[in-house]
Design a protein around this motif. Structure first.
Motif, PDB file in Angstrom:
ATOM      1  N   VAL A  90       4.900   4.765  -8.332  1.00 25.15           N
ATOM      2  CA  VAL A  90       4.669   6.131  -7.884  1.00 25.15           C
ATOM      3  C   VAL A  90       3.526   6.773  -8.664  1.00 25.15           C
ATOM      4  CG1 VAL A  90       5.683   8.425  -7.744  1.00 25.15           C
ATOM      5  CG2 VAL A  90       7.023   6.439  -7.136  1.00 25.15           C
TER       6      VAL A  90
ATOM      7  N   LEU B 165       9.396   1.376 -10.933  1.00 26.18           N
ATOM      8  CA  LEU B 165       9.258   2.364  -9.854  1.00 26.18           C
ATOM      9  C   LEU B 165       8.298   3.473 -10.259  1.00 26.18           C
ATOM     10  CD1 LEU B 165      12.788   2.993  -8.316  1.00 26.18           C
ATOM     11  CD2 LEU B 165      10.770   2.099  -7.192  1.00 26.18           C
TER      12      LEU B 165
ATOM     13  N   VAL C  94       8.655  -1.216  -1.626  1.00 30.62           N
ATOM     14  CA  VAL C  94       8.801   0.243  -1.716  1.00 30.62           C
ATOM     15  C   VAL C  94       7.735   0.942  -0.887  1.00 30.62           C
ATOM     16  CG1 VAL C  94       8.795   2.228  -3.251  1.00 30.62           C
ATOM     17  CG2 VAL C  94       9.848   0.111  -3.979  1.00 30.62           C
TER      18      VAL C  94
ATOM     19  N   ALA D 174       6.866  13.197 -10.548  1.00 32.92           N
ATOM     20  CA  ALA D 174       7.701  13.132  -9.342  1.00 32.92           C
ATOM     21  C   ALA D 174       7.530  14.393  -8.501  1.00 32.92           C
ATOM     22  CB  ALA D 174       9.160  12.937  -9.721  1.00 32.92           C
ATOM     23  N   ILE D 175       7.415  15.542  -9.165  1.00 33.73           N
ATOM     24  CA  ILE D 175       7.329  16.791  -8.410  1.00 33.73           C
ATOM     25  C   ILE D 175       5.930  17.015  -7.841  1.00 33.73           C
ATOM     26  CG2 ILE D 175       7.471  19.306  -8.599  1.00 33.73           C
ATOM     27  CD1 ILE D 175       9.709  18.977 -10.539  1.00 33.73           C
ATOM     28  N   ASN D 176       4.921  16.765  -8.653  1.00 33.54           N
ATOM     29  CA  ASN D 176       3.579  17.199  -8.274  1.00 33.54           C
ATOM     30  C   ASN D 176       2.653  16.122  -7.736  1.00 33.54           C
ATOM     31  OD1 ASN D 176       4.056  19.886  -9.147  1.00 33.54           O
ATOM     32  ND2 ASN D 176       3.893  19.148 -11.238  1.00 33.54           N
TER      33      ASN D 176
ATOM     34  N   VAL E 220       2.182   5.285  -4.215  1.00 32.55           N
ATOM     35  CA  VAL E 220       3.056   4.437  -3.391  1.00 32.55           C
ATOM     36  C   VAL E 220       2.297   3.984  -2.150  1.00 32.55           C
ATOM     37  CG1 VAL E 220       5.291   4.299  -2.259  1.00 32.55           C
ATOM     38  CG2 VAL E 220       4.925   5.948  -4.068  1.00 32.55           C
TER      39      VAL E 220
ATOM     40  N   VAL F  75      13.489   1.347  -1.205  1.00 33.08           N
ATOM     41  CA  VAL F  75      13.426   1.656  -2.626  1.00 33.08           C
ATOM     42  C   VAL F  75      14.386   0.739  -3.376  1.00 33.08           C
ATOM     43  CG1 VAL F  75      13.674   3.419  -4.376  1.00 33.08           C
ATOM     44  CG2 VAL F  75      12.858   4.027  -2.111  1.00 33.08           C
TER      45      VAL F  75
ATOM     46  N   LEU G 265      12.828  18.929  -4.633  1.00 36.16           N
ATOM     47  CA  LEU G 265      12.737  17.558  -4.126  1.00 36.16           C
ATOM     48  C   LEU G 265      13.699  17.264  -2.983  1.00 36.16           C
ATOM     49  CD1 LEU G 265      12.462  15.739  -7.561  1.00 36.16           C
ATOM     50  CD2 LEU G 265      10.636  16.116  -5.932  1.00 36.16           C
TER      51      LEU G 265
ATOM     52  N   ARG H 206      12.175  15.729   0.017  1.00 41.39           N
ATOM     53  CA  ARG H 206      11.382  14.529  -0.182  1.00 41.39           C
ATOM     54  C   ARG H 206      12.208  13.260  -0.033  1.00 41.39           C
ATOM     55  NH1 ARG H 206       7.509  14.421  -4.231  1.00 41.39           N
ATOM     56  NH2 ARG H 206       6.442  16.386  -4.464  1.00 41.39           N
TER      57      ARG H 206
ATOM     58  N   ARG I 295      -0.668   8.770   4.317  1.00 39.04           N
ATOM     59  CA  ARG I 295      -0.247   7.432   3.985  1.00 39.04           C
ATOM     60  C   ARG I 295       0.526   6.857   5.152  1.00 39.04           C
ATOM     61  NH1 ARG I 295       3.309   7.743  -0.529  1.00 39.04           N
ATOM     62  NH2 ARG I 295       3.864   9.651   0.502  1.00 39.04           N
TER      63      ARG I 295
ATOM     64  N   TYR J 191      11.531   9.937  -4.966  1.00 37.05           N
ATOM     65  CA  TYR J 191      11.100  10.955  -5.924  1.00 37.05           C
ATOM     66  C   TYR J 191      12.275  11.552  -6.670  1.00 37.05           C
ATOM     67  CZ  TYR J 191       6.731  10.285  -3.566  1.00 37.05           C
ATOM     68  OH  TYR J 191       5.606   9.706  -3.066  1.00 37.05           O
TER      69      TYR J 191
ATOM     70  N   LEU K  32      13.134   9.113  -9.363  1.00 36.99           N
ATOM     71  CA  LEU K  32      12.182   9.201 -10.468  1.00 36.99           C
ATOM     72  C   LEU K  32      12.419  10.434 -11.321  1.00 36.99           C
ATOM     73  CD1 LEU K  32       8.699   8.197  -9.268  1.00 36.99           C
ATOM     74  CD2 LEU K  32      10.314   7.049 -10.736  1.00 36.99           C
ATOM     75  N   ALA K  33      12.529  11.592 -10.661  1.00 37.00           N
ATOM     76  CA  ALA K  33      12.665  12.834 -11.429  1.00 37.00           C
ATOM     77  C   ALA K  33      13.924  12.782 -12.279  1.00 37.00           C
ATOM     78  CB  ALA K  33      12.704  14.027 -10.484  1.00 37.00           C
TER      79      ALA K  33
ATOM     80  N   LYS L 260       2.423  13.505  -5.572  1.00 35.79           N
ATOM     81  CA  LYS L 260       3.031  12.731  -4.508  1.00 35.79           C
ATOM     82  C   LYS L 260       2.211  11.493  -4.154  1.00 35.79           C
ATOM     83  CE  LYS L 260       5.310  13.314  -0.140  1.00 35.79           C
ATOM     84  NZ  LYS L 260       5.124  13.802   1.189  1.00 35.79           N
TER      85      LYS L 260
END
Lengths: 306, 348
Positions: free
Chosen positions: B273, B269, B74, B328-330, B277, B80, A88, A91, B345, A95, A98-99, B332
């Motif tokens: 997400v 949040l 956001v 969060a990782i995958n 977003v 954020v 991340l 990014r 986006r 993110y 969140l993670a 997006k």
């Protein structure tokens, strides 16, 4: 209000400040160098406290407890960095928030699975069980040890970052990661190392806090938020800022809680003071932060590049 | 909205305009389906004899409303905010405090909540918007904590334990004491908010806001008062959350500092997400999906061996944490974002 009480509160504030410094130093390393926000830092603090309390209960050896807490959180930090955060870095901060928020949920639940919901307690090591007499004030030796260790770690960090080759690389990576990478430094490994070091610092703070607070799931969040306040007040990305910021926030919080309600009782009528005192005291550091930011958006001790 | 000296914006180049039109088509199908499904929930629930679902879906829509508001800053503003639970709390406490003092009129509740929310959001926004990036995340969090501690220390209104409302807000002939009426009120507010947000983000103001997200310096050079735009967006988004707070207090008939715990800001949040977003419907989809997931995991009955179900029911939050990390990782673009086939986006 006696002089001894005042001295005790100052020392308490100093001790909280030193603990906060250990936490915010780790956060600063991660944030300042990898530009990565790690909310799970408080969970590493919690992990350190749990590991220390468990090992100390089994072995009665503070040294083994310290070893377990520091190496345990170091490895945990490595795992978290490799499995989650390394993906991340490029990014948006959203993110990362969140993670790491997800990691907090996971760690809190894991603590409940392994240790249960009820808080566990750790004894102060026998060698530090006594008190030290300071101008007629008997102050717990253990809290002095916290202050001493915190200051020693602070000094060590300063030397490592400003006087060694690895510190030079860390500072260079903070300014321009691409350039450092182009010069042949494995920036991925450097990041992992820095993250693990930050995690170990959180574990150390957890270890030292374990005997003075109750160890329970979710104990990392309040201190995490305090550490974030420290970071903002001190100036994001600078160890020096984290150090002074932590001492200021620790002092303001402790002294505010101890004396503000008292002072308000002198000035206002009783019922109002009783309602407002604790409220303002617990908001004090946030007010401090807001004022600092309104006046100096980069914090009190902004990092100097170049 | 007063927008002095603003150059005209050529909204989108032709190919993107065409794509956007296609997307809008999909969007309207989605909205229509959602409208029908959500509108039919109380009927279906009464047919199934499960009135529980009415309050469950009400709750989902309230969080969807809050997430919708949050997405304004956001998703479209690139800011954020990690403290929007604070505005949920302000809305709820406006109802709670007024009810405590014997003021039951719902219109007064809403007006007071919006006024308080606007005041706080303007002050907080003025300070927070001086910084950006990580600092913005953390200072919004800190302000929310400040208010949380204030609420905890308000012993008159229950302090830590919260305060049970004597009755729901009195909206005259709209009797929200009835769960179904309250449901439709929430439904109507959500739909209105969706409509309003869709108008706002496609307006010149919304375009300029998105411009500030992708390149604020350029927008300033073009003559846009970026700072003021961001503040307006921040206050507007806060007010949507305030409304959600008023509804939440009425749904639960309870006001508690836990509404503005920092984890609630985190959850909002996640909803944004999770859904996508910077998409109009993403937050709604995200909120519903998130709360469904919560509900399913916390009452798991999927027949896992060795007491797995019970273990899951007890420790579902841990699994939810893993889901959050994976999202969060995958994911997006989020659920709705990828559903709508939205590869690009705005502003990224």
């Amino acid at each position: 209000m006696t002089g001894a009480l005042f001295l005790a509160q100052i020392l308490n504030g100093f001790q909280l400040g030193v603990l906060l410094f250990l936490l915010s130093a780790g956060l600063t390393l991660v944030l300042g160098i990898m530009h990565c926000i790690n909310l799970a830092h408080g969970s590493l603090f919690m992990a350190g406290a749990y590991l220390a309390a468990t090992v100390f209960e089994r072995t009665q050896s503070f040294m083994l407890a310290a070893l377990a807490a520091v190496t345990g959180t170091l490895l945990l930090g490595l795992a978290v960095e490799r499995m989650v955060l390394a993906k991340l870095y490029a990014r948006d901060h959203l993110y990362q928030v969140l993670a790491t928020f997800g990691i907090i949920l996971f760690f809190n639940e894991a603590a409940r699975v392994f240790w249960g919901q009820a808080p566990i307690f750790m004894n102060v090591p026998p060698a530090l069980d006594g008190t030290i007499d300071l101008f007629g004030l008997a102050y717990p030796a253990y809290r002095f040890a916290i202050i001493a260790i915190g200051l020693a770690v602070g000094l060590l960090l300063y030397v490592v970052i400003h006087r060694t080759r690895i510190g030079m690389l860390i500072r260079a990576g903070a300014s321009d990661a691409a350039m450092v990478s182009a010069l042949g430094v494995n920036i991925g490994r450097l990041n992992a190392l820095v993250f693990a070091a930050g995690a170990a610092l959180a574990g150390l703070a957890g270890l030292m806090s374990a005997p003075i607070i109750s160890v329970q799931p979710g104990m990392g969040e309040p201190v995490l938020i305090l550490a974030l306040v420290v970071l903002i007040t001190g100036g994001i990305g600078s160890i020096r800022g984290a150090f002074y910021g932590a001492l200021i926030v620790g002092a303001v919080d402790t002294v505010g809680r101890a004396f503000l309600p008292m002072a308000l009782r002198e000035m206002l009528e009783t019922s109002l003071a009783q309602a407002a005192g604790p409220a303002i005291a617990s908001m004090l550091i946030y007010l401090l932060m807001a004022v600092v930011l309104a006046v100096r958006p980069a914090g009190l001790f902004p990092v100097r590049h170049g | 909205m007063a927008e002095p000296n603003i150059p005209t914006l050529n909204v989108l180049p032709a190919p993107r305009r065409a794509r956007a039109a296609g997307m809008q088509g999909k969007r309207w199908v989605f909205v229509a389906v959602m409208f029908v499904v959500l509108g039919a929930v109380p009927l279906a629930a009464s047919l199934a004899g499960e009135s529980f679902y009415v309050s469950l879906v009400s709750r989902m829509m309230i969080y969807a409303l809050a997430a919708l508001g949050l997405n304004l800053v956001v998703g479209y503003g690139g800011l954020v905010s990690f403290g929007h639970a604070m505005y949920l709390g302000i809305g709820a406490y406006a109802v709670g405090i007024l009810s405590y003092h014997g003021v039951g009129n719902g219109y007064v509740h809403v007006a007071a909540a919006l006024a308080a929310g606007a005041l706080v959001a303007t002050l907080v926004g003025l300070v927070c918007l001086r910084v950006s990036g990580v600092a913005f995340i953390m200072i919004t969090l800190a302000f929310a904590q400040m208010l949380y501690f204030l609420a905890v220390s308000l012993k008159t209104y229950g302090g830590d334990d919260g305060y049970a409302l004597p009755a729901r807000s009195d909206f005259g002939f709209i009797d929200i004491g009835n769960a179904t009426v309250l449901y439709y009120l929430v439904f109507a507010v959500l739909m209105l908010a969706l409509f309003a947000v869709s108008r706002v983000v496609d307006s010149r103001f919304g375009m300029a806001l998105r411009g500030c997200k992708s390149n604020e310096r350029r927008m300033r050079a073009l003559g846009f008062p970026a700072q003021r735009f961001k503040l307006i967006a921040y206050v507007a988004s806060a007010l949507v959350c305030v409304l959600a707070g008023v509804l939440l207090a009425n749904l639960t008939s309870f006001v508690s500092p836990s509404y503005m715990q920092w984890s609630v800001s985190g959850e909002l949040l996640i909803m944004v997400v999770f859904g996508g977003v910077g998409t109009l419907l993403g937050p709604v989809v995200g909120a519903v999906a998130w709360l469904v997931l919560e509900e399913l995991l916390s009452s798991a009955a999927i027949g896992l061996p060795w007491g797995g179900d019970e273990f899951l029911r007890e420790h579902w939050l841990g699994l939810l944490g893993i889901v959050v990390v994976l999202v969060a990782i995958n994911l997006k673009d989020g659920l709705y974002g990828s559903l709508a086939g939205r590869k690009e986006r705005e502003g990224t």
